[in-house]
Design a protein around this motif. Structure first.
Motif, PDB file in Angstrom:
ATOM      1  N   MET A  88      -9.761  -2.470   5.194  1.00 54.05           N
ATOM      2  CA  MET A  88     -10.183  -1.468   4.208  1.00 54.05           C
ATOM      3  C   MET A  88     -11.692  -1.227   4.305  1.00 54.05           C
ATOM      4  SD  MET A  88      -8.578  -1.825   0.513  1.00 54.05           S
ATOM      5  CE  MET A  88      -6.848  -1.918   0.186  1.00 54.05           C
ATOM      6  N   GLU A  90       7.393   6.927 -14.284  1.00 48.45           N
ATOM      7  CA  GLU A  90       7.199   5.475 -14.207  1.00 48.45           C
ATOM      8  C   GLU A  90       6.393   5.103 -12.966  1.00 48.45           C
ATOM      9  OE1 GLU A  90      11.242   4.712 -14.488  1.00 48.45           O
ATOM     10  OE2 GLU A  90      11.205   4.225 -16.614  1.00 48.45           O
ATOM     11  N   GLY A  91       5.400   4.250 -13.182  1.00 49.40           N
ATOM     12  CA  GLY A  91       4.598   3.770 -12.062  1.00 49.40           C
ATOM     13  C   GLY A  91       3.386   4.623 -11.775  1.00 49.40           C
ATOM     14  N   VAL A 140      -0.479  -1.099  -6.609  1.00 47.58           N
ATOM     15  CA  VAL A 140      -0.585  -1.443  -8.035  1.00 47.58           C
ATOM     16  C   VAL A 140       0.428  -0.604  -8.815  1.00 47.58           C
ATOM     17  CG1 VAL A 140      -2.085  -1.332 -10.063  1.00 47.58           C
ATOM     18  CG2 VAL A 140      -3.000  -2.155  -7.895  1.00 47.58           C
ATOM     19  N   GLY A 141       0.544   0.673  -8.418  1.00 42.62           N
ATOM     20  CA  GLY A 141       1.504   1.569  -9.090  1.00 42.62           C
ATOM     21  C   GLY A 141       2.929   1.031  -8.987  1.00 42.62           C
ATOM     22  N   SER A 142       3.266   0.440  -7.833  1.00 39.70           N
ATOM     23  CA  SER A 142       4.637  -0.082  -7.671  1.00 39.70           C
ATOM     24  C   SER A 142       4.863  -1.285  -8.583  1.00 39.70           C
ATOM     25  CB  SER A 142       4.923  -0.424  -6.205  1.00 39.70           C
ATOM     26  OG  SER A 142       4.128  -1.505  -5.786  1.00 39.70           O
ATOM     27  N   ARG A 148      -0.238   1.927 -21.026  1.00 39.09           N
ATOM     28  CA  ARG A 148       0.168   1.245 -22.263  1.00 39.09           C
ATOM     29  C   ARG A 148      -0.128   2.124 -23.477  1.00 39.09           C
ATOM     30  NH1 ARG A 148      -1.981  -4.733 -22.807  1.00 39.09           N
ATOM     31  NH2 ARG A 148      -0.247  -5.213 -21.418  1.00 39.09           N
ATOM     32  N   MET A 185      -2.666   8.311  -9.511  1.00 37.99           N
ATOM     33  CA  MET A 185      -2.075   7.477  -8.465  1.00 37.99           C
ATOM     34  C   MET A 185      -1.196   8.316  -7.536  1.00 37.99           C
ATOM     35  SD  MET A 185       0.888   4.837  -8.402  1.00 37.99           S
ATOM     36  CE  MET A 185       1.763   6.086  -7.494  1.00 37.99           C
ATOM     37  N   VAL A 223      -2.059  -6.766 -18.147  1.00 37.18           N
ATOM     38  CA  VAL A 223      -0.830  -5.952 -18.139  1.00 37.18           C
ATOM     39  C   VAL A 223       0.320  -6.768 -17.535  1.00 37.18           C
ATOM     40  CG1 VAL A 223       0.238  -3.918 -17.067  1.00 37.18           C
ATOM     41  CG2 VAL A 223      -2.046  -3.745 -18.038  1.00 37.18           C
ATOM     42  N   LEU A 228      -6.443  -4.512 -15.303  1.00 35.78           N
ATOM     43  CA  LEU A 228      -4.988  -4.623 -15.452  1.00 35.78           C
ATOM     44  C   LEU A 228      -4.507  -6.072 -15.552  1.00 35.78           C
ATOM     45  CD1 LEU A 228      -3.876  -1.943 -12.847  1.00 35.78           C
ATOM     46  CD2 LEU A 228      -3.615  -1.800 -15.313  1.00 35.78           C
ATOM     47  N   ILE A 264       3.328  -1.673 -11.525  1.00 33.59           N
ATOM     48  CA  ILE A 264       3.444  -1.098 -12.879  1.00 33.59           C
ATOM     49  C   ILE A 264       4.852  -0.521 -13.061  1.00 33.59           C
ATOM     50  CG2 ILE A 264       2.612   0.773 -14.383  1.00 33.59           C
ATOM     51  CD1 ILE A 264      -0.179   0.192 -13.267  1.00 33.59           C
ATOM     52  N   TYR A 265       5.351   0.075 -11.985  1.00 37.52           N
ATOM     53  CA  TYR A 265       6.716   0.618 -11.999  1.00 37.52           C
ATOM     54  C   TYR A 265       7.713  -0.503 -12.312  1.00 37.52           C
ATOM     55  CZ  TYR A 265      10.998   2.717 -10.157  1.00 37.52           C
ATOM     56  OH  TYR A 265      12.278   3.183 -10.014  1.00 37.52           O
ATOM     57  N   PHE A 303      -0.185   6.447 -12.918  1.00 38.27           N
ATOM     58  CA  PHE A 303      -1.264   6.274 -13.885  1.00 38.27           C
ATOM     59  C   PHE A 303      -2.461   7.096 -13.443  1.00 38.27           C
ATOM     60  CE2 PHE A 303      -1.473   2.718 -10.890  1.00 38.27           C
ATOM     61  CZ  PHE A 303      -2.754   2.863 -10.390  1.00 38.27           C
ATOM     62  N   ASP A 336       0.828  -1.207   0.000  1.00 38.43           N
ATOM     63  CA  ASP A 336       0.000   0.000   0.000  1.00 38.43           C
ATOM     64  C   ASP A 336       0.869   1.265   0.000  1.00 38.43           C
ATOM     65  OD1 ASP A 336       1.045   0.003   2.531  1.00 38.43           O
ATOM     66  OD2 ASP A 336      -0.823  -0.412   3.561  1.00 38.43           O
ATOM     67  N   THR A 337       0.238   2.388   0.307  1.00 42.92           N
ATOM     68  CA  THR A 337       0.928   3.684   0.281  1.00 42.92           C
ATOM     69  C   THR A 337       2.212   3.662   1.101  1.00 42.92           C
ATOM     70  OG1 THR A 337      -1.292   4.587   0.291  1.00 42.92           O
ATOM     71  CG2 THR A 337       0.489   6.162   0.555  1.00 42.92           C
ATOM     72  N   ASP A 357     -10.752   5.949  -5.270  1.00 40.26           N
ATOM     73  CA  ASP A 357     -10.454   4.836  -4.357  1.00 40.26           C
ATOM     74  C   ASP A 357      -9.994   5.284  -2.968  1.00 40.26           C
ATOM     75  OD1 ASP A 357      -7.920   5.692  -4.916  1.00 40.26           O
ATOM     76  OD2 ASP A 357      -7.366   3.955  -6.138  1.00 40.26           O
ATOM     77  N   GLU A 407     -10.471   2.597  -0.163  1.00 36.13           N
ATOM     78  CA  GLU A 407      -9.220   2.019   0.356  1.00 36.13           C
ATOM     79  C   GLU A 407      -8.822   2.572   1.726  1.00 36.13           C
ATOM     80  OE1 GLU A 407      -6.289   2.526  -2.716  1.00 36.13           O
ATOM     81  OE2 GLU A 407      -7.084   0.863  -3.893  1.00 36.13           O
ATOM     82  N   LYS A 415       7.772  -1.490 -15.770  1.00 37.14           N
ATOM     83  CA  LYS A 415       8.403  -0.518 -16.681  1.00 37.14           C
ATOM     84  C   LYS A 415       9.925  -0.492 -16.576  1.00 37.14           C
ATOM     85  CE  LYS A 415       4.607   2.480 -17.769  1.00 37.14           C
ATOM     86  NZ  LYS A 415       4.128   3.837 -17.985  1.00 37.14           N
ATOM     87  N   ILE A 416      10.470  -0.781 -15.382  1.00 37.88           N
ATOM     88  CA  ILE A 416      11.931  -0.662 -15.266  1.00 37.88           C
ATOM     89  C   ILE A 416      12.656  -1.932 -15.700  1.00 37.88           C
ATOM     90  CG2 ILE A 416      11.900   1.128 -13.469  1.00 37.88           C
ATOM     91  CD1 ILE A 416      12.656  -1.100 -11.450  1.00 37.88           C
ATOM     92  N   ASP A 434      -3.381  -1.819  -2.563  1.00 35.85           N
ATOM     93  CA  ASP A 434      -4.181  -0.652  -2.929  1.00 35.85           C
ATOM     94  C   ASP A 434      -3.622  -0.050  -4.223  1.00 35.85           C
ATOM     95  OD1 ASP A 434      -2.014   0.926  -2.306  1.00 35.85           O
ATOM     96  OD2 ASP A 434      -2.905   1.861  -0.536  1.00 35.85           O
ATOM     97  N   SER A 435      -4.166   1.095  -4.636  1.00 41.49           N
ATOM     98  CA  SER A 435      -3.787   1.633  -5.952  1.00 41.49           C
ATOM     99  C   SER A 435      -2.305   2.024  -6.007  1.00 41.49           C
ATOM    100  CB  SER A 435      -4.668   2.823  -6.324  1.00 41.49           C
ATOM    101  OG  SER A 435      -4.604   3.789  -5.312  1.00 41.49           O
ATOM    102  N   THR A 436      -1.749   2.484  -4.862  1.00 44.99           N
ATOM    103  CA  THR A 436      -0.324   2.822  -4.864  1.00 44.99           C
ATOM    104  C   THR A 436       0.507   1.546  -4.991  1.00 44.99           C
ATOM    105  OG1 THR A 436      -0.914   4.585  -3.356  1.00 44.99           O
ATOM    106  CG2 THR A 436       1.421   4.225  -3.677  1.00 44.99           C
TER     107      THR A 436
END
Lengths: 120, 415
Positions: free
Chosen positions: B346, B260-261, A60-62, B311, B216, A98, A95, A64-65, B263, A23-24, B334, B338, A68-69, A56-58
């Motif tokens: 949550m 990066e990361g 998920v962001g990690s 993407r 995000m 992805v 996702l 996606i990060y 969205f 999470d965050t 969210d 969340e 990408k790397i 959580d969404s953060t």
């Protein structure tokens, strides 16, 4: 559950066992570890999320990060052990395609080698 | 050695001396009175004949069972004196002491005359002082840095506070007057600057665009991305009635800029004011909910797409639904679902939507206010960890009916 990352090697593949909530608070820790792995030349990474309570969404962001790397030509990211609840987070965000989500560690590790044979 | 500490700076110039015929007992008494561990034996001049130390007391007197009262100190001194030249560095003196296990060195000038004495104790004392000085200097430096850092943090905090107020003002603009539609919202940034935003705007005369986005994370980067999304929306949405086309174009514009990361998840709907037909594209937000007035059933809008910024070349699809007077459309980010309580549980989408259904009979301001309060109540003392945006659009019965009556040739509802 305290957030924890444990690293294992399977040949040239690094398996990262993630424990706790993604999470965050914890996502930056995962990003730093992934940066360090990639900087040390690791490009084949399996993230084991079987002990992750929620994402959580953060979080998920990690992921996606990470996607990408990591250079997909030299390796890639595989995700294993994702719980139905966390898979639902991916589904809600559309996702699922992805990420390379795999059922077992063997399959995830093996996929890199089959990818190798494809490349060569 | 330039910059090195010299023995002259640390040595004791006032050397305790005694003549060789003084009894060892008297010499020991003199050492005890002065609180030193050695006495230099001379003939009254500055030429040392030998040195007697507290170590000699044990090795030469106690162990040999001699009587110090009747033994002249001149007979038990160490005559092989080790000295260090005046002007030598403290490091050199230290090296000599360590290599020969000496506790005292006599400091002599170029003529061999005694200028002082330096002991291990002097050396340690000096090192301690030097260390203490260094620690004090470093502490002062750290305190100064910390002061500067606090000053910078305060400046950033102040800047972010003002920027956050400005951002809130930008987001919470007055809704355009649209017959048959009422809007209400809650917008709370978890830090001063947030990544959530929403907008309601007219598209031409006959349509209204409803946009909610959640970048995000939160903070400066997210706020800047949110601003970019808003500017893109204004530019791209102009004159376009296909939501998937707008979102697809926005994805194309934003991908090269996106760190990066990061969205952007969100929802974009375009409502035809005359028919209440809504086409929409949702991209990664918790599913927006349309509460039907006749069935009191909340249905999440399908289909979904992936968020913007992930993407290149993603094809976004759009859905279409017929809204009816009395329906309520709830869009939320969210940050609502969340939010965690003290046990790290949550709040969840389902709880949020069930709460919405339970409140549906109330007025739109009351609904969003209560939804927000309930999330905060659930959080208890836990901090609000993400931005919260709730936008409720209520399609009014009366306004719409009036409008339909007054328009004899108006479009009919698509069933």
């Amino acid at each position: 559950m305290e957030f924890k990352l444990e690293e294992r090697s399977q040949g040239d593949v690094v398996v990262l066992d993630v424990r706790g909530n993604l999470d965050t608070q914890s996502a930056p820790t995962l990003k730093v570890r992934l940066d360090s792995l990639v900087n040390f030349g690791h490009q084949k990474i399996v993230l084991n999320l079987s002990d992750v309570g929620f994402i959580d969404s953060t979080g998920v962001g990690s992921l996606i990060y990470a996607q990408k790397i990591i250079n997909p030509i030299k390796g890639g990211l595989r995700i294993i052990g994702i719980t139905p609840r966390n898979l639902n987070v991916f589904s809600v965000m559309n996702l699922t395609d992805v990420f390379s989500i795999m059922k077992t560690e063997e399959a995830a590790v093996g996929s890199f080698h089959s990818d190798d044979s494809t490349v060569h | 050695m330039p910059g090195a500490i010299l023995v002259d700076e640390v040595m004791s110039a006032d050397v305790l001396t005694a003549r060789p015929d003084v009894s060892t007992l008297e010499a020991m008494r003199m050492m005890a009175v002065r609180g030193v561990g050695s006495i230099v034996v001379t003939n009254g001049d500055d030429r040392p004949l030998g040195i007697f130390t507290d170590r000699d007391l044990f090795s030469k007197i106690v162990l040999k069972n001699l009587d110090p009262a009747s033994l002249p100190v001149g007979e038990v001194v160490t005559r092989d004196i080790v000295s260090v030249g005046s002007g030598s560095s403290l490091d050199d003196a230290h090296e000599i002491m360590m290599s020969g296990d000496f506790r005292h060195l006599i400091v002599t000038d170029e003529n061999g005359s005694m200028k002082g004495i330096i002991s291990v104790k002097d050396l340690i004392r000096h090192r301690e002082r030097a260390l203490e000085k260094k620690v004090n200097e470093k502490t002062s430096e750290l305190m100064e840095t910390s002061k500067q850092l606090m000053k910078s943090l305060n400046t950033i905090e102040r800047e972010m506070y003002h920027a956050g107020k400005f951002q809130k003002h930008l987001v919470e603009k007055k809704y355009p007057r649209i017959p048959g539609m009422r809007f209400s919202h809650v917008y709370e940034q978890s830090l001063h600057l947030g990544g959530d935003f929403f907008s309601v705007s007219r598209i031409g005369k006959g349509h209204v665009g409803i946009f909610v986005a959640d970048v995000m994370g939160h903070g400066i980067t997210s706020a800047m991305i949110a601003l970019e999304v808003k500017m893109n929306l204004n530019f791209i949405a102009e004159g376009r009635l296909s939501t998937s086309e707008v979102i697809g174009k926005m994805n194309k514009e934003l991908i090269p800029l996106m760190p990066e990361g990061f969205f952007v998840a969100g929802f974009y709907g375009i409502v035809d004011i005359s028919t209440l037909e809504m086409n929409y594209t949702q991209f990664g937000l918790p599913r927006p909910v349309l509460l039907r007035c006749d069935k009191f059933r909340a249905s999440p809008l399908q289909p979904g797409n992936m968020p913007i910024g992930i993407r290149v070349g993603t094809e976004y699809v759009e859905g279409k639904t017929q809204v009816r007077p009395g329906d309520k459309l709830l869009l939320f980010t969210d940050g609502c679902s969340e939010q965690k309580d003290s046990k790290k549980r949550m709040y969840g989408d389902r709880r949020f939507v069930d709460n919405f259904k339970a409140l549906s009979a109330r007025g739109e301001k009351d609904i969003v206010g209560t939804l927000h309060r309930n999330v905060k109540k659930f959080a208890g003392r836990q901090p609000i960890t993400d931005d919260i945006a709730i936008l409720l659009c209520e399609f009014s019965r009366c306004d719409y009916a009036d409008k339909k009556t007054s328009r004899s040739s108006g479009a009919s509802l698509k069933k």
